[in-house]
Design an enzyme around this catalytic site. Structure first.
Site, short mmCIF file in Angstrom:
data_model
loop_
_atom_site.label_atom_id
_atom_site.label_comp_id
_atom_site.label_asym_id
_atom_site.label_seq_id
_atom_site.Cartn_x
_atom_site.Cartn_y
_atom_site.Cartn_z
CE LYS A 1 -4.47 0.71 0.01
NZ LYS A 1 -5.47 -0.16 -0.58
P1 NAD Z 1 -13.09 7.46 -3.48
O1 NAD Z 1 -12.10 8.50 -3.13
O2 NAD Z 1 -13.48 7.28 -4.90
O3 NAD Z 1 -14.45 7.68 -2.66
C1 NAD Z 1 -14.51 7.82 -1.28
C2 NAD Z 1 -15.89 8.29 -0.91
O4 NAD Z 1 -15.99 8.34 0.51
C3 NAD Z 1 -16.22 9.69 -1.41
O5 NAD Z 1 -17.57 9.73 -1.81
C4 NAD Z 1 -16.05 10.56 -0.16
O6 NAD Z 1 -16.85 11.72 -0.21
C5 NAD Z 1 -16.52 9.60 0.89
N1 NAD Z 1 -16.01 9.95 2.22
C6 NAD Z 1 -14.79 10.41 2.58
N2 NAD Z 1 -14.75 10.62 3.90
C7 NAD Z 1 -15.95 10.27 4.39
C8 NAD Z 1 -16.53 10.27 5.67
N3 NAD Z 1 -15.84 10.67 6.73
N4 NAD Z 1 -17.81 9.83 5.79
C9 NAD Z 1 -18.50 9.42 4.71
N5 NAD Z 1 -18.00 9.40 3.47
C10 NAD Z 1 -16.77 9.83 3.31
O7 NAD Z 1 -12.52 6.10 -2.86
P2 NAD Z 1 -12.88 4.62 -3.27
O8 NAD Z 1 -11.87 4.16 -4.27
O9 NAD Z 1 -14.32 4.49 -3.55
O10 NAD Z 1 -12.52 3.85 -1.93
C11 NAD Z 1 -13.44 3.76 -0.83
C12 NAD Z 1 -13.03 2.63 0.08
O11 NAD Z 1 -12.96 1.43 -0.68
C13 NAD Z 1 -11.66 2.77 0.74
O12 NAD Z 1 -11.68 2.15 2.00
C14 NAD Z 1 -10.74 1.98 -0.18
O13 NAD Z 1 -9.58 1.52 0.47
C15 NAD Z 1 -11.68 0.84 -0.53
N6 NAD Z 1 -11.32 0.13 -1.75
C16 NAD Z 1 -11.28 0.76 -2.96
C17 NAD Z 1 -10.97 0.01 -4.09
C18 NAD Z 1 -10.97 0.62 -5.46
O14 NAD Z 1 -10.80 -0.13 -6.43
N7 NAD Z 1 -11.18 1.90 -5.62
C19 NAD Z 1 -10.67 -1.35 -3.98
C20 NAD Z 1 -10.74 -1.96 -2.73
C21 NAD Z 1 -11.08 -1.21 -1.62
#
Ligand code: NAD
Length: 424
Positions: free
Chosen positions: A114
């Protein structure tokens, strides 16, 4: 030069200690020897770098960045890069360890890694972000590579940043290296289906979990926290399959409608106004309230540690699908388990992203690209098999799904480590 200091973390529990205590628990369950446990309890390698970046006004800001590899016993390490003002080294190490287990559970030939930069990307212009990303890439350039460590998007990063990383690495090599990073835009070696892959994988897991209750997603009430890559795509996919999306939120708060929210209208509203607030036909609710709304499936898809010992007893959903990494604390896990609420753990529920990242890496190495139907079908195969294996371990060993997934994954990594032997 000014140095940007990291504010204290929003996390209630130290994520690295949490990840290590989960591993210790698993080691006890599968009878792992201490000598093996001691190896897996540490990250193989962590680098902390400073990332001096010229701002548009000519000043220079110095950001702090990390890249951690937890384990490479099964192959090169793989994991996203997070841009968030509360990134810490400990969080990065925990996320790297979770990636090791996720890749092993999916049967991918990868270890876990990471990366992160302590920055609020919303406060930088696109040109500042590009310069910061290219400098961060250069600072970690000796550690990444298609055979060594392959980054991908995470919170705060997207295909745009992956294109800059791909270009920076390739410019330094003197030729295009498609396999250095995944989650790239389609025009520079991305894979079709990658953007929606994490959400699609989560949707497959929800489908399998409902099947175990002889139910389907049709007319199930779903609440999704986080409206970014994972949350918005999951809401769209489940709505298209007939679910009623009763609540959605982003960092600015949420919206609720017991009659169902039109997810496409929510996306358009967010694009136009920058937030979900004021979406026609909905009332507002806070992120804390969203977790407790009346629904069948609750999908936390934002940040860690939102379902805790303080609110787990009020969750109404019967299935919690961890779209985010680490949204349920160990204390909350125990409460949800006692209440008979099924938690689909992150290492299973959000693994779709790394699975299609693996497909993208394979396609890049072969310079031969697949059709979307092929990508989605192969994703379905891998997620459905991993779900079935985890479910079997959950039933046979009477373990919650998270512990069942860990038992399988940790066992596989330990086996690879033993088979390879200790060098020298
Ligand atoms: P992103 O940046 O696209 O979206 C994050 C979302 O969370 C946004 O809508 C933001 O406004 C919201 N957010 C931020 N802080 C917040 C809070 N305090 N309360 C509520 N909402 C809040 O990120 P993503 O890629 O969608 O990732 C989200 C989660 O999924 C993370 O934990 C990430 O590690 C996990 N994840 C992502 C992927 C991927 O392929 N993108 C894969 C596996 C896991």
């Amino acid at each position: 030069m000014t140095t940007v200091e990291a504010p204290s973390s929003h996390l209630k529990e130290n994520p690295w200690e949490m990840a290590r205590s989960q591993l210790r628990q698993t080691a006890g369950q599968i009878g792992m020897e201490d000598s093996m446990l001691n190896v897996l309890l540490e990250c193989k390698k962590c680098v902390a770098v400073s990332v001096p970046t010229r701002m548009d006004d000519g000043s220079v800001r110095v950001f702090e960045g990390f890249r951690c590899t937890h384990n490479v016993a099964r192959g090169p390490s793989k994991g996203g890069i997070r841009y968030h003002h509360e990134v810490t080294l400990e969080e990065t190490k925990a996320l790297a360890m979770w990636m090791t287990w996720k890749c092993a559970l999916m049967g991918l030939p990868f270890g876990g890694a990471k990366g992160g930069v302590v920055v609020n990307p919303k406060q930088l212009s696109v040109t500042e972000l590009e310069r910061m990303t290219r400098r961060y890439t250069t600072e970690i350039i000796n550690f990444i590579g298609p055979e060594a460590d392959i980054p991908a998007p995470d919170v705060g990063t997207s295909p745009r940043e992956m294109a800059w990383i791909f270009d920076t690495y390739s410019m330094n090599k003197g030729y295009s290296v498609l396999g250095v990073v995944t989650g790239k835009p389609l025009e520079v070696g991305g894979s079709v289906g990658r953007v929606e892959a994490t959400a699609r994988g989560a949707a497959f897991c929800v489908r399998e979990a409902l099947r175990k209750q002889d139910l389907s997603i049709e007319d199930r009430k779903v609440a999704v926290q986080g409206f970014g890559n994972v949350g918005s795509n999951l809401a769209l996919i489940l709505a298209d399959q007939g679910a009623t999306i009763v609540a959605l939120s982003d960092s600015g708060g949420g919206v609720h409608s017991a009659d169902g929210i039109d997810v496409r209208a929510a996306l358009a509203h967010k694009r136009e106004t920058g937030s979900l607030e004021g979406l026609a036909g909905t009332e507002t609710l806070t992120n804390e309230e969203l977790l407790l709304v009346d629904c069948d499936v609750l999908a936390p898809c934002a940040l860690e540690q939102v379902i805790t010992g303080e609110n787990a007893d009020q969750v109404k959903a019967t299935i919690v699908c961890e779209g985010a990494n680490g949204p349920v604390t160990p204390e909350a896990d125990a409460i949800l388990d006692d209440r008979g609420i099924l938690v689909l753990p992150d290492v299973l529920a959000n693994a779709g992203g790394v699975v299609v990242s693996y497909f993208e890496w394979v396609q890049g190495l072969q310079e031969y690209f697949w059709k979307e139907s092929e990508v989605n079908a192969k994703l379905n195969d891998i997620i459905t098999r991993a779900f079935a294996e985890t479910w079997r371990a959950h039933e046979e060993r009477s373990l919650p799904m998270r512990q069942a997934a860990y038992a399988l994954a940790v066992g596989r990594v330990a086996e690879a480590t033993t088979t390879r032997g200790l060098y020298p």
